[in-house]
Scaffold this active site. Structure first.
Site, mmCIF file in Angstrom:
data_model
loop_
_atom_site.group_PDB
_atom_site.id
_atom_site.type_symbol
_atom_site.label_atom_id
_atom_site.label_comp_id
_atom_site.label_asym_id
_atom_site.label_seq_id
_atom_site.Cartn_x
_atom_site.Cartn_y
_atom_site.Cartn_z
ATOM 1 N N SER A 1 -35.887 -26.436 -9.633
ATOM 2 C CA SER A 1 -34.580 -25.804 -9.886
ATOM 3 C C SER A 1 -34.684 -24.288 -9.714
ATOM 4 O O SER A 1 -34.599 -23.537 -10.675
ATOM 5 C CB SER A 1 -34.063 -26.163 -11.283
ATOM 6 O OG SER A 1 -35.053 -26.149 -12.273
ATOM 7 N N ALA B 1 -46.879 -25.730 -10.889
ATOM 8 C CA ALA B 1 -46.976 -24.953 -12.129
ATOM 9 C C ALA B 1 -47.388 -25.809 -13.316
ATOM 10 O O ALA B 1 -47.929 -25.301 -14.297
ATOM 11 C CB ALA B 1 -45.626 -24.276 -12.429
ATOM 12 N N GLY B 2 -47.123 -27.118 -13.239
ATOM 13 C CA GLY B 2 -47.490 -28.008 -14.344
ATOM 14 C C GLY B 2 -46.300 -28.632 -15.045
ATOM 15 O O GLY B 2 -46.431 -29.162 -16.150
ATOM 16 N N LYS C 1 10.155 6.529 -4.475
ATOM 17 C CA LYS C 1 10.227 7.594 -3.468
ATOM 18 C C LYS C 1 11.678 7.885 -3.058
ATOM 19 O O LYS C 1 11.975 8.200 -1.905
ATOM 20 C CB LYS C 1 9.366 7.255 -2.240
ATOM 21 C CG LYS C 1 7.901 7.026 -2.573
ATOM 22 C CD LYS C 1 7.045 6.860 -1.336
ATOM 23 C CE LYS C 1 5.570 6.658 -1.715
ATOM 24 N NZ LYS C 1 4.694 6.536 -0.548
ATOM 25 N N LEU D 1 -42.440 -23.101 -10.376
ATOM 26 C CA LEU D 1 -42.898 -23.360 -9.017
ATOM 27 C C LEU D 1 -43.574 -24.721 -8.890
ATOM 28 O O LEU D 1 -44.028 -25.304 -9.891
ATOM 29 C CB LEU D 1 -43.890 -22.267 -8.585
ATOM 30 C CG LEU D 1 -43.339 -20.847 -8.437
ATOM 31 C CD1 LEU D 1 -44.492 -19.865 -8.241
ATOM 32 C CD2 LEU D 1 -42.360 -20.770 -7.269
ATOM 33 N N VAL E 1 0.832 -1.207 0.000
ATOM 34 C CA VAL E 1 0.000 0.000 0.000
ATOM 35 C C VAL E 1 0.868 1.259 0.000
ATOM 36 O O VAL E 1 1.888 1.324 0.696
ATOM 37 C CB VAL E 1 -0.918 -0.004 1.244
ATOM 38 C CG1 VAL E 1 -1.780 1.253 1.282
ATOM 39 C CG2 VAL E 1 -1.784 -1.252 1.257
#
Length: 610
Positions: A523, A453-454, A149, A450, A16
């Site tokens: 899923s 849902a089918g 430096k 969900l 740093v």
């Protein structure tokens, strides 16, 4: 082939406040690589931190984030392009803070030279040693130590020599091809572009001289290697295989091999972008096709010489652990090696680097930013090379299987070979041969949505419809799999992820024997679905989002699961106290509130034929 004229990718690193951003900002400024609007912006922002209204804070030319400018630190890797009359450059300015070591490691993996800064006042720091070692681990062969430096120590030659000796003694076990040490004052511009009147005792190159002249060896003379990243099926049915050449050259008519399957074929076409070409070289992104049909998927590797790569499931690696979570032996992680992806375990901690002296020490614990040698075992054979031979096939990431955060970056040191005659049953009959016999393409159709849902209704209806057309199919229903293969899993986030991984692995195996595999699984998490897609191959994966609303799904709840979840009897139930992440770009979206089963199947079949 050696070259000092090609594009040079280099990085700045170190502890740093050693002046990395100031040094590179001034170097680019004085070499004419700053656009006018960048300069105006930096001059404006400089007035906030420098009393002299005419002075420029050169670090602001690199620090791109507002948080960096406000705090005066580098947080992310800042990439800049510039050129001189002799060379083109891409520089990565990396943060020095301990907690951002992962950013430095990322830059190291893409760099050819490391410019490592050390303050003439503060001297050698732990981050100095750590960054030097990481540079070596990731294959950087040339390091330029900048003792910066020098103006704060009155340009004292003795202090420079003392700091140089400390550094050289510290890294004497590192295997760099060249080490160059330059004293500078980034603030005043000493020895960046021109020799310094303040340090006439120094007789070496300026930083720019060094960067313009350092010699890098390219890999164009190595044997051809092409990891496959994507398979693209054209409208005429011809498959093109896309990837970036990792080593060597390729020409039309060249014989290449797939090491995993031991198949061989001749290159018919080569494209770079949309332009046909007769040949391609290392680092070029290409698309190739073959004279004959060949079974290749994402993650496979093409080579000109089958003996240049290894087939392995076990190897020794050096890793940089990047997580605050401790590493664990025998825990399942995801490994990403090129385009290859699988489950992996760390089987043994061997030793880690002591940053006080860079010696190896025994360890039973791996913590954040440790550099450690480990033994790793993959769940399936990979095409691998040692890192010193190939960055592409010898470097990897370890990823958390639950939250998908990167945990470690690593390089392959040694490889345990396996008997390639026994690794895949598919060697005898290839997937495309089974597809030809079946009269249709093998693929995975993944229904997500969900509970209620089918999905299962659609999956079974599609199975029946395809069966009537003499297609070879099978339905993998998540509820049924949970009663057998996945009966040991619960519904926590990690168990849900493992549930989907196993389903995807089974679906891929069934697809590889020529079946159309129909998966019905909630899923709920997008990243698990994406991993399944990568495992199976995007060209083989059809994602169908059954977007029926939560309220309708609850009304259909014949098992009373939603009501139990709302009353607290069931926990981690999707849609109630566990989220569902809907697909952003599914191949198809079907709302069973609107479409009948017959209409939905018609749409699916139409999509499959398109």
């Amino acid at each position: 082939m050696k070259s000092s004229e090609k594009l040079l990718r280099f990085m700045t690193c170190g502890s740093v406040d050693d002046g990395k951003s100031t040094l590179i900002g001034r170097l680019i400024y004085e070499s004419g690589g700053i656009y006018k609007d960048q300069l105006i912006s930096a001059q404006k922002d400089s007035k906030k931190s420098i009393n002299d209204s005419t002075a420029i804070d050169y670090s602001l030319l690199l620090d791109g984030l507002s948080a960096e400018r406000e705090q005066g630190i580098t947080i992310d890797v800042a990439y800049r392009y510039f050129k001189t009359a002799n060379r083109k450059f891409i520089v990565a300015d990396t943060p020095g803070h301990f907690e951002y070591t992962r950013n430095m490691a990322t830059a190291a993996s893409k760099s050819e030279v490391a410019v490592l800064l050390m303050s003439a006042i503060d001297g050698l720091q732990h981050q100095t040693s750590r960054h030097a070692k990481i540079a070596e681990v990731f294959g950087i062969k040339h390091i330029c130590l900048i003792i910066n430096k020098m103006d704060l120590v009155n340009y004292d030659q003795n202090i420079f020599l003392q700091q140089e000796n400390k550094f050289l003694n510290q890294i004497k076990k590192c295997q760099f091809e060249s080490i160059t040490v330059i004293p500078t004052s980034a603030l005043n511009g000493d020895l960046l572009i021109e020799p310094s009147k303040n340090m006439e005792w120094y007789l070496g190159p300026t930083l720019l001289n060094y960067l313009e002249s350092v010699t890098i060896i390219s890999g164009t003379e190595d044997s051809f290697v092409l990891p496959i990243q994507y398979v693209n099926k054209k409208s005429n049915g011809v498959r093109h295989y896309l990837g970036t050449v990792a080593a060597g050259q390729i020409k039309i008519g060249q014989l290449v091999y797939n090491p995993l399957s031991k198949q061989k074929n001749f290159i018919k076409e080569i494209f770079i972008g949309d332009k046909a070409t007769d040949q391609a070289s290392c680092d070029q992104a290409v698309s190739v096709s073959f004279r004959d049909q060949i079974d290749i998927s994402r993650g496979d590797v093409l080579v000109a010489d089958i003996n240049t790569v290894a087939i392995s499931q076990k190897f020794e690696a050096q890793i940089i652990w990047m997580s605050s979570e401790l590493a664990s032996v025998r825990k399942n992680y995801t490994i990403l090696l090129g385009a290859q992806i699988s489950t992996v375990q760390i089987t043994k901690f061997k030793n880690k680097i002591d940053l006080d002296n860079l010696n190896d020490i025994e360890t039973e614990k791996i913590e954040m930013n440790d550099i450690v040698c480990v033994e790793i075992e993959i769940s399936q054979p990979f095409v691998i090379q040692k890192f010193k031979t190939s960055k592409d096939l010898g470097s990897f990431l370890l990823v958390d299987k639950v939250n998908h955060q990167t945990l470690a970056a690593g390089v392959v040191r040694t490889v345990e070979l396996i008997n390639t005659q026994n690794i895949f049953q598919k060697n005898s009959i290839q997937k495309f041969e089974r597809e030809t016999a079946n009269g249709h393409k093998a693929r995975v159709i993944w229904f997500t949505g969900l509970s209620g849902a089918g999905k299962s209704t659609l999956a079974n209806a599609l199975d029946l419809s395809l069966h009537k057309k003499n297609f070879k199919t099978y339905v993998l229903d998540a509820d049924q799999i949970r009663r057998g293969l996945n009966s040991d899993l619960g519904f926590s986030v990690s168990d849900r992820a493992e549930n989907i991984r196993r389903i995807a692995e089974v679906a891929k195996l069934m697809m590889d024997v020529g079946l159309i595999v129909i998966v019905a699984a909630i899923s709920p998490f997008s990243k698990e679905r994406e991993l399944a897609k990568k495992l199976i191959g995007a060209e083989n994966f059809i994602e169908i989002y059954v977007s029926t609303s939560l309220s309708v799904c609850e009304n259909r709840d014949t098992k009373g699961l939603y009501s139990k979840a709302r009353s607290g009897l069931i926990h981690d139930f999707t849609g109630i106290d566990s989220p569902y992440e809907k697909p952003m770009q599914p191949n198809l979206e079907i709302d069973t509130e609107v479409l009948s089963v017959e209409a939905a199947i018609f749409d699916i079949l139409d999509y499959m034929q398109s």
